[in-house]
Design a protein around this motif. Structure first.
Motif, PDB file in Angstrom:
ATOM      1  N   SER A 227     -41.150 -83.665  40.669  1.00 48.24           N
ATOM      2  CA  SER A 227     -42.358 -84.475  40.473  1.00 48.24           C
ATOM      3  C   SER A 227     -42.440 -85.713  41.366  1.00 48.24           C
ATOM      4  O   SER A 227     -43.549 -86.083  41.776  1.00 48.24           O
ATOM      5  CB  SER A 227     -42.493 -84.872  39.004  1.00 48.24           C
ATOM      6  N   PRO A 228     -41.318 -86.376  41.741  1.00 44.09           N
ATOM      7  CA  PRO A 228     -41.467 -87.517  42.659  1.00 44.09           C
ATOM      8  C   PRO A 228     -42.024 -87.126  44.031  1.00 44.09           C
ATOM      9  O   PRO A 228     -42.564 -87.974  44.745  1.00 44.09           O
ATOM     10  CB  PRO A 228     -40.035 -88.045  42.784  1.00 44.09           C
ATOM     11  N   VAL A 229     -41.911 -85.852  44.384  1.00 44.19           N
ATOM     12  CA  VAL A 229     -42.423 -85.388  45.674  1.00 44.19           C
ATOM     13  C   VAL A 229     -43.811 -84.781  45.531  1.00 44.19           C
ATOM     14  O   VAL A 229     -44.750 -85.140  46.248  1.00 44.19           O
ATOM     15  CB  VAL A 229     -41.458 -84.350  46.299  1.00 44.19           C
ATOM     16  N   PHE A 230     -43.952 -83.844  44.583  1.00 42.05           N
ATOM     17  CA  PHE A 230     -45.188 -83.077  44.468  1.00 42.05           C
ATOM     18  C   PHE A 230     -46.071 -83.513  43.302  1.00 42.05           C
ATOM     19  O   PHE A 230     -47.120 -82.920  43.075  1.00 42.05           O
ATOM     20  CB  PHE A 230     -44.855 -81.589  44.322  1.00 42.05           C
ATOM     21  N   GLY A 231     -45.665 -84.527  42.575  1.00 32.96           N
ATOM     22  CA  GLY A 231     -46.445 -84.979  41.441  1.00 32.96           C
ATOM     23  C   GLY A 231     -46.161 -84.134  40.213  1.00 32.96           C
ATOM     24  O   GLY A 231     -45.500 -83.093  40.277  1.00 32.96           O
ATOM     25  N   SER A 232     -46.666 -84.558  39.072  1.00 30.66           N
ATOM     26  CA  SER A 232     -46.459 -83.830  37.823  1.00 30.66           C
ATOM     27  C   SER A 232     -47.794 -83.568  37.157  1.00 30.66           C
ATOM     28  O   SER A 232     -48.783 -84.278  37.378  1.00 30.66           O
ATOM     29  CB  SER A 232     -45.559 -84.633  36.876  1.00 30.66           C
ATOM     30  N   GLU A 233     -47.851 -82.512  36.336  1.00 34.79           N
ATOM     31  CA  GLU A 233     -49.070 -82.168  35.620  1.00 34.79           C
ATOM     32  C   GLU A 233     -49.208 -83.044  34.379  1.00 34.79           C
ATOM     33  O   GLU A 233     -48.218 -83.418  33.749  1.00 34.79           O
ATOM     34  CB  GLU A 233     -49.053 -80.692  35.215  1.00 34.79           C
ATOM     35  N   PRO A 234     -50.458 -83.372  34.001  1.00 33.11           N
ATOM     36  CA  PRO A 234     -50.671 -84.107  32.744  1.00 33.11           C
ATOM     37  C   PRO A 234     -50.184 -83.287  31.550  1.00 33.11           C
ATOM     38  O   PRO A 234     -49.980 -82.071  31.649  1.00 33.11           O
ATOM     39  CB  PRO A 234     -52.192 -84.305  32.702  1.00 33.11           C
ATOM     40  N   ALA A 235     -50.019 -83.945  30.413  1.00 28.26           N
ATOM     41  CA  ALA A 235     -49.570 -83.261  29.205  1.00 28.26           C
ATOM     42  C   ALA A 235     -50.568 -82.171  28.821  1.00 28.26           C
ATOM     43  O   ALA A 235     -51.788 -82.358  28.903  1.00 28.26           O
ATOM     44  CB  ALA A 235     -49.412 -84.262  28.072  1.00 28.26           C
ATOM     45  N   ALA A 236     -50.046 -81.040  28.401  1.00 31.40           N
ATOM     46  CA  ALA A 236     -50.900 -79.915  28.033  1.00 31.40           C
ATOM     47  C   ALA A 236     -51.591 -80.174  26.697  1.00 31.40           C
ATOM     48  O   ALA A 236     -51.042 -80.837  25.816  1.00 31.40           O
ATOM     49  CB  ALA A 236     -50.075 -78.643  27.965  1.00 31.40           C
ATOM     50  N   ASN A 237     -52.796 -79.631  26.586  1.00 30.57           N
ATOM     51  CA  ASN A 237     -53.552 -79.666  25.324  1.00 30.57           C
ATOM     52  C   ASN A 237     -54.268 -78.335  25.227  1.00 30.57           C
ATOM     53  O   ASN A 237     -55.254 -78.094  25.932  1.00 30.57           O
ATOM     54  CB  ASN A 237     -54.528 -80.832  25.303  1.00 30.57           C
ATOM     55  N   ALA A 238     -53.787 -77.431  24.382  1.00 31.35           N
ATOM     56  CA  ALA A 238     -54.281 -76.058  24.340  1.00 31.35           C
ATOM     57  C   ALA A 238     -55.574 -75.895  23.562  1.00 31.35           C
ATOM     58  O   ALA A 238     -56.080 -74.768  23.445  1.00 31.35           O
ATOM     59  CB  ALA A 238     -53.210 -75.149  23.749  1.00 31.35           C
ATOM     60  N   ALA A 239     -56.141 -76.969  23.035  1.00 33.28           N
ATOM     61  CA  ALA A 239     -57.403 -76.848  22.295  1.00 33.28           C
ATOM     62  C   ALA A 239     -58.492 -76.293  23.205  1.00 33.28           C
ATOM     63  O   ALA A 239     -58.602 -76.698  24.369  1.00 33.28           O
ATOM     64  CB  ALA A 239     -57.815 -78.215  21.752  1.00 33.28           C
ATOM     65  N   PRO A 240     -59.324 -75.355  22.708  1.00 34.29           N
ATOM     66  CA  PRO A 240     -60.367 -74.754  23.557  1.00 34.29           C
ATOM     67  C   PRO A 240     -61.370 -75.779  24.052  1.00 34.29           C
ATOM     68  O   PRO A 240     -61.685 -76.759  23.371  1.00 34.29           O
ATOM     69  CB  PRO A 240     -61.032 -73.734  22.629  1.00 34.29           C
ATOM     70  N   ALA A 241     -61.874 -75.554  25.273  1.00 32.47           N
ATOM     71  CA  ALA A 241     -62.884 -76.435  25.857  1.00 32.47           C
ATOM     72  C   ALA A 241     -63.644 -75.657  26.916  1.00 32.47           C
ATOM     73  O   ALA A 241     -63.194 -74.605  27.388  1.00 32.47           O
ATOM     74  CB  ALA A 241     -62.225 -77.668  26.480  1.00 32.47           C
ATOM     75  N   ALA A 242     -64.804 -76.157  27.288  1.00 36.58           N
ATOM     76  CA  ALA A 242     -65.567 -75.531  28.378  1.00 36.58           C
ATOM     77  C   ALA A 242     -64.782 -75.660  29.680  1.00 36.58           C
ATOM     78  O   ALA A 242     -64.065 -76.642  29.890  1.00 36.58           O
ATOM     79  CB  ALA A 242     -66.925 -76.214  28.517  1.00 36.58           C
ATOM     80  N   VAL A 243     -64.907 -74.659  30.536  1.00 38.28           N
ATOM     81  CA  VAL A 243     -64.160 -74.675  31.797  1.00 38.28           C
ATOM     82  C   VAL A 243     -64.597 -75.879  32.634  1.00 38.28           C
ATOM     83  O   VAL A 243     -65.783 -76.204  32.734  1.00 38.28           O
ATOM     84  CB  VAL A 243     -64.391 -73.372  32.584  1.00 38.28           C
ATOM     85  N   ALA A 244     -63.607 -76.549  33.206  1.00 36.03           N
ATOM     86  CA  ALA A 244     -63.858 -77.761  34.000  1.00 36.03           C
ATOM     87  C   ALA A 244     -64.763 -77.473  35.189  1.00 36.03           C
ATOM     88  O   ALA A 244     -64.840 -76.344  35.689  1.00 36.03           O
ATOM     89  CB  ALA A 244     -62.535 -78.331  34.488  1.00 36.03           C
ATOM     90  N   SER A 245     -65.412 -78.509  35.655  1.00 39.84           N
ATOM     91  CA  SER A 245     -66.256 -78.385  36.846  1.00 39.84           C
ATOM     92  C   SER A 245     -65.393 -78.084  38.067  1.00 39.84           C
ATOM     93  O   SER A 245     -64.337 -78.686  38.260  1.00 39.84           O
ATOM     94  CB  SER A 245     -67.037 -79.678  37.075  1.00 39.84           C
ATOM     95  N   ILE A 246     -65.851 -77.134  38.858  1.00 38.11           N
ATOM     96  CA  ILE A 246     -65.163 -76.792  40.099  1.00 38.11           C
ATOM     97  C   ILE A 246     -65.941 -77.322  41.300  1.00 38.11           C
ATOM     98  O   ILE A 246     -65.366 -77.850  42.257  1.00 38.11           O
ATOM     99  CB  ILE A 246     -64.975 -75.258  40.201  1.00 38.11           C
ATOM    100  N   ALA A 247     -67.262 -77.236  41.227  1.00 35.61           N
ATOM    101  CA  ALA A 247     -68.093 -77.678  42.347  1.00 35.61           C
ATOM    102  C   ALA A 247     -68.023 -79.191  42.546  1.00 35.61           C
ATOM    103  O   ALA A 247     -68.018 -79.678  43.687  1.00 35.61           O
ATOM    104  CB  ALA A 247     -69.537 -77.236  42.126  1.00 35.61           C
ATOM    105  N   LYS A 248     -67.952 -79.954  41.453  1.00 35.14           N
ATOM    106  CA  LYS A 248     -68.001 -81.410  41.567  1.00 35.14           C
ATOM    107  C   LYS A 248     -66.828 -81.982  42.364  1.00 35.14           C
ATOM    108  O   LYS A 248     -67.030 -82.802  43.274  1.00 35.14           O
ATOM    109  CB  LYS A 248     -68.065 -82.041  40.175  1.00 35.14           C
ATOM    110  N   PRO A 249     -65.565 -81.597  42.074  1.00 31.38           N
ATOM    111  CA  PRO A 249     -64.456 -82.106  42.902  1.00 31.38           C
ATOM    112  C   PRO A 249     -64.588 -81.704  44.370  1.00 31.38           C
ATOM    113  O   PRO A 249     -64.256 -82.493  45.271  1.00 31.38           O
ATOM    114  CB  PRO A 249     -63.216 -81.472  42.263  1.00 31.38           C
ATOM    115  N   LEU A 250     -65.070 -80.488  44.612  1.00 32.25           N
ATOM    116  CA  LEU A 250     -65.222 -80.031  46.003  1.00 32.25           C
ATOM    117  C   LEU A 250     -66.279 -80.844  46.740  1.00 32.25           C
ATOM    118  O   LEU A 250     -66.112 -81.183  47.920  1.00 32.25           O
ATOM    119  CB  LEU A 250     -65.563 -78.540  46.026  1.00 32.25           C
TER     120      LEU A 250
END
Length: 492
Positions: A227-250
């Motif tokens: 993780s000090p080189v490539f970073g780490s993922e945020p804590a997982a939260n398995a609760a269902p949700a709508a799929v994140a925006s893909i176009a907006k970050p791009l």
């Protein structure tokens, strides 16, 4: 007397076993050199294996989102990651990948076919792991990289005049010509094969070292090591949700970093409350494979990991992969790696040839071992060509390609030990030519007009040239045998 004779036989057999182990390790390094040289063109080979896939220079954020959501919604079991490969000059295709499948998308975002490149994947797995379990294979490949570094440095130290004689070459001088070829190529290509061996060792041993470091100070958490080189993922939260925006970050990347080349999009834990996305973008005129740009589920920019502007260690680590595989500088660099890689193959092959010639000059020849080594040198490309024919015919599964390669190479080695260097060389020249011609014929029959496209023609033409070269080598061996026969008759 009988005891002394048994002892001498035991010593002779032990020496032969020792030498055969040297041939095995030399053979593995040689296989890595051959497959590494080919792997430089792995994107071109992937493209060649499926010449009818849709191609494009670029794709819009909306089309990417449409394609990614189509694949995500088709999953029977929710995937933990959703990936999008963006069009690049050497692989101008959009590919959406999940944990279990991968599909091509066209420029509108429609899914048009499944991605499949069995032979290229077989080749990469051979180079990365020698077809062993991943951690074990990576460790052995890394160790072989260390051995190659040792061989390079010890060879340099063993020849104090090696730089002074950098341009000396004695033509038609038998063993001395081979020695000069070996030494000259070693000097001229030393920066390449030292850096390549070093980066290969780093890539190969990174996993096992991470396990050791994690056990020593990170409670066996290997992610915390990286993780000090490539970073780490945020804590997982398995609760269902709508799929994140893909176009907006791009869209944000295109507006905020217009000079960067987006190569990869990753959506972690899609469809959950803990989902987040990362975009990998290449930086012009940098050796790093790219930088990670992180976003929240709603497309809010969080920042970059630091591979492009972080610590020196991060930037060096981010450059190792590209330095090893030549993924920088486009086709000119790839062709340079091709030439240097072929040079390394010649260095390895000629090194053991010198060893066998010296043994013969000292009255201690090893014809069986020399035949086995010759079988490795010419049997490796023949076995690769055979597996390519099988992959194009689509008649064996992935493990069938693995079995075909190692079994055919083992048979060649056994035959080489039995018939000797000269005979096995002729057999394998013929085998290489025949298999490569079959590759071209089967590919042409399967893809027809697609052979002449930008995806099909360069690789097909290259295989055809290699096939002709192998046949010409086989024909020249007949002529050499004829000349020797004429000399014997003249002497009588």
């Amino acid at each position: 007397m009988a005891s002394a004779k048994k002892s001498a036989i035991r010593v002779a057999r032990s020496l032969e076993a020792h030498s055969f182990l040297a041939v095995i390790f030399g053979g593995l390094i040689y296989i890595l050199a051959v497959t590494g040289t080919l792997s430089v063109f792995n994107h071109e080979l992937q493209r060649w294996e499926q010449p009818d896939a849709p191609e494009m220079v670029s794709i819009s954020p909306k089309a990417v989102e449409r394609a990614a959501l189509s694949v995500f919604n088709s999953e029977e079991t929710p995937t933990t990651h959703l990936y999008v490969n963006f069009p690049q000059p050497d692989l101008p295709r959009t590919i959406v990948t999940t944990d279990t499948q991968a599909f091509f998308a066209d420029a509108r975002g429609d899914i048009v076919g499944e991605e499949s490149f069995p032979w290229t994947q077989f080749l990469l797995d051979l180079h990365y792991y020698l077809h062993m379990p991943q951690i074990l294979g990576l460790t052995i490949v890394g160790a072989l990289g260390v051995m190659l570094i040792g061989l390079s440095l010890s060879g340099l130290l063993a020849h104090p005049r090696i730089f002074r004689d950098a341009f000396t070459f004695r033509r038609k001088a038998g063993r001395l010509s081979t020695v000069d070829l070996h030494n000259r190529l070693s000097v001229w290509t030393m920066p390449f094969h030292l850096s390549n061996a070093l980066t290969g060792a780093i890539l190969g041993l990174a996993s096992i070292l991470a396990f050791a470091i994690a056990a020593a100070g990170f409670n066996n958490d290997t992610e915390a090591v990286f993780s000090p080189v490539f970073g780490s993922e945020p804590a997982a939260n398995a609760a269902p949700a709508a799929v994140a925006s893909i176009a907006k970050p791009l869209k944000h990347m295109a507006a905020t970093f217009p000079n960067l080349d987006v190569t990869y999009f990753i959506l972690h834990d899609p469809g959950t409350a803990g989902q987040n996305s990362q975009i990998i973008a290449e930086h012009p005129d940098r050796l790093i494979f790219g930088e990670y740009y992180s976003y929240t589920a709603d497309g809010h920019y969080l920042g970059n990991v630091g591979i492009s502007d972080g610590t020196i260690g991060q930037q060096i680590t981010g450059s190792v992969y590209n330095i090893h595989f030549g993924n920088w500088g486009g086709l000119p660099v790839k062709f340079a790696y091709l030439l240097f890689g072929l040079g390394l193959c010649v260095i390895i092959a000629s090194g053991l040839k010198i060893y066998f010639t010296k043994r013969e000059e000292k009255g201690n020849p090893a014809p069986r071992l020399e035949g086995a080594w010759t079988a490795v040198v010419w049997g490796t490309p023949a076995a690769l060509a055979l597996t390519l024919v099988l992959a194009l015919l689509d008649i064996v599964p992935a493990m069938g390609l693995v079995a075909a390669f190692w079994l055919s190479l083992a048979l060649a080695v056994v035959q080489g030990k039995r018939v000797g260097k000269a005979a096995i060389t002729k057999m394998l020249f013929a085998a290489n030519g025949a298999f490569l011609f079959l590759v071209v014929a089967v590919y042409a029959a399967r893809y027809q007009k697609m052979v002449l496209t930008a995806a099909g023609l360069p690789i097909t033409a290259s295989f055809l040239v290699l096939a002709v070269g192998a046949i010409l080598l086989r024909v020249s061996s007949f002529k050499d045998r004829g000349k020797k026969a004429d000399m014997v008759v003249s002497a009588e």
